[in-house]
Design a protein around this motif. Structure first.
Motif, PDB file in Angstrom:
ATOM      1  N   THR A  86      -3.533   5.071  -2.213  1.00  0.00           N
ATOM      2  CA  THR A  86      -3.700   4.646  -0.832  1.00  0.00           C
ATOM      3  C   THR A  86      -3.911   5.895   0.014  1.00  0.00           C
ATOM      4  O   THR A  86      -3.236   6.909  -0.191  1.00  0.00           O
ATOM      5  CB  THR A  86      -2.456   3.905  -0.327  1.00  0.00           C
TER       6      THR A  86
ATOM      7  N   SER B 192       0.842  -1.198   0.000  1.00  0.00           N
ATOM      8  CA  SER B 192       0.000   0.000   0.000  1.00  0.00           C
ATOM      9  C   SER B 192       0.880   1.252   0.000  1.00  0.00           C
ATOM     10  O   SER B 192       0.460   2.307  -0.450  1.00  0.00           O
ATOM     11  CB  SER B 192      -0.939  -0.007   1.203  1.00  0.00           C
TER      12      SER B 192
ATOM     13  N   LYS C 147      -5.874   0.758   0.806  1.00  0.00           N
ATOM     14  CA  LYS C 147      -5.307   0.804  -0.537  1.00  0.00           C
ATOM     15  C   LYS C 147      -6.490   0.647  -1.479  1.00  0.00           C
ATOM     16  O   LYS C 147      -7.067  -0.434  -1.587  1.00  0.00           O
ATOM     17  CB  LYS C 147      -4.304  -0.340  -0.712  1.00  0.00           C
TER      18      LYS C 147
END
Lengths: 298, 184
Positions: free
Chosen positions: A181, A45, A175
């Protein structure tokens, strides 16, 4: 005669049926096993375990040691005499280690306030889809900090506890896809000793960190820490940083502009004096290098 | 009349039994190496699914890309994120046929080298491939193994110039699966 004919017909039909069944089976053999549903956990992420100064949703992988070299030059508004800050440097050297896939610990030493820090980071919820569906990742981080500067007034009675401060953060984020993200980070920083009664020992803030991937190996990151009003002395600014992560195999290079000088939570978020509008901006970088200490079982 | 019925039943039973001769696994091993002199890039997956239809020689494999375990966790992350895009293409599959399946005695111990041909799908790209494999029958279990090379470029797996020296342009793949009879 008729029955025999019927049986023969049946036989042919049976053959056909078997043939059809056989054909069908050949169409998709794996479907015979049934679909085994698995859980797909979100990964990557962020490129590394920090957004910039802020802890990110990512943990150091289990058994992996991450050596961090964080560096901030002086401020751009120091002008040409200090080559716009390049003559100065503030550094934090750090080690992060993944004990399990969800638990990470770390230590660091900053030149700023000669601060030693240590923290533990635990992922409580891990974003996933499939068998186990979880829309967000939730991670808790707790840190402890020791200012090891010489006492400013050695003649008065000084307590070791006055050197300490603490931080508690929750990282809540998602994410959204391979590219974006977002994380929110409610933050509490406790300083055992503050200079004046006007300053709060407990400082509450809300951080936000985002990353936008632009190529497979490069992302743009930004973070902002909003401090609730009337907690810190005049002249303290909210920390804002913007930068890019560049990943090259075993290294991640984070290049950024930030108004924070310190790189540990209390110094980065409650002692930021740089003013973005006034050129109080540091150019800086973080270098992350990972080493596999414990190899995974295959 | 009765004879015919019995014959019919026999025929039916043999037909169904042939149809039932399928072998499967859910924990097959697939590993690959794209190592270069500069970097060791090896990964193993122990969760491959496979089914072989003994009668027709049809073969199917599927493997989750995220199930490949590397020594270096970061390498594994990059493999998924940057090279295989496993979020978009979670599985690699192979659908094919053993060329001379009828020569294999699936119930008798022995080792048979065979030719396999079919469609390999990796990273969303399907390619016709053929190669050699070995079928080993051992006490009711079937062990199928194969070694082959895959050129990464065939499957649109691009290697950036920065790391071009570190990654081999072909992956050496090795497969070993032990299959059990599929009972329904």
């Amino acid at each position: 005669m008729n029955t025999r004919f019927a049986i023969r017909k049946g036989f042919v039909a049976l053959l056909l049926l078997c043939g059809i069944l056989g054909l069908q089976a050949q169409e998709d053999l794996l479907s015979l096993l049934g679909e085994e549903e698995t859980t797909d956990y979100a990964s990557a992420s962020f490129k590394t375990n920090r957004v910039i100064n802020l802890h990110s949703l990512e943990n150091t992988h289990s058994g992996v040691l991450d050596f961090k070299i964080n560096h901030r030059f002086g401020m751009l508004n120091q002008g040409v005499y200090d080559l716009f800050g390049l003559d100065n440097a503030t550094i934090r050297l750090g080690l992060d280690y993944g004990i399990t896939k969800d638990l990470q610990i770390g230590v660091g030493r900053s030149t700023y306030q000669k601060m030693i820090d240590g923290y533990a980071k635990y992922r409580i919820l891990h974003q996933s889809s499939g068998k186990r569906n979880m829309p967000i990742t939730l991670t808790a981080v707790a840190g402890m900090y020791i200012n090891t500067l010489k006492w400013s007034d050695p003649d008065r009675e000084n307590y070791f506890s006055s050197r300490l401060s603490y931080s508690f953060q929750a990282l809540i984020g998602r994410k959204f896809n391979d590219w974006i993200t977002v994380q929110l980070t409610p933050t509490l920083i406790h300083r055992n000793l503050v200079a004046t009664t006007a300053e709060a020992n407990d400082v509450y803030g809300l951080g936000i960190g985002v990353r936008q991937r632009i190529t497979r190996r490069v992302t743009l990151n930004a973070e902002y820490m909003y401090l609730l009003p009337d907690q810190v002395r005049d002249g303290i600014m909210n920390s804002f940083s913007i930068g890019a992560d560049i990943e090259t195999g075993g290294h991640v290079f984070q290049l950024h502009l930030t108004n924070s000088t310190g790189m540990a939570e209390p110094t980065a978020f409650t002692e930021t004096t740089g003013d973005w509008l006034d050129g109080g901006i540091h150019f800086g970088f973080n270098i992350s290098r990972v080493f596999t200490i414990v190899k995974p079982k295959i | 009349m009765k004879k015919l019925l019995i014959l019919l039943l026999l025929a039916a039973s043999t037909l169904t039994s042939i149809q039932a001769q399928k072998y499967f696994t859910r924990d097959g091993m697939i590993s690959f190496s794209a190592s270069s002199p500069l970097e060791k890039i090896d990964a193993t997956n122990k969760g491959a699914t496979a089914v072989i239809d003994a009668a027709s020689g049809a073969v199917e494999f599927a493997v989750l890309i995220k199930g490949f375990i590397f020594e270096k966790a970061l390498m594994q992350e990059h493999f998924n994120e940057n090279y295989m895009e496993s979020g978009k293409y979670p599985k690699a599959t192979f659908k094919g046929k053993i060329a001379d399946a009828s020569s294999i005695k699936w119930t008798k111990n022995g080792t048979y080298p065979v030719d396999v041909k079919g469609i390999m799908t990796i990273h969303g790209v399907s390619k016709e491939v053929k190669g050699k494999a070995t079928i080993q029958v051992n006490g009711g279990r079937i062990i199928a193994s194969s070694n082959f090379e895959l050129p990464l470029a065939d499957y649109d797996i691009s290697i950036p110039s920065v790391v071009a020296d570190k990654i081999s342009k072909t992956a050496k793949v090795s497969i070993e699966v032990a299959l059990a009879e599929l009972k329904r």
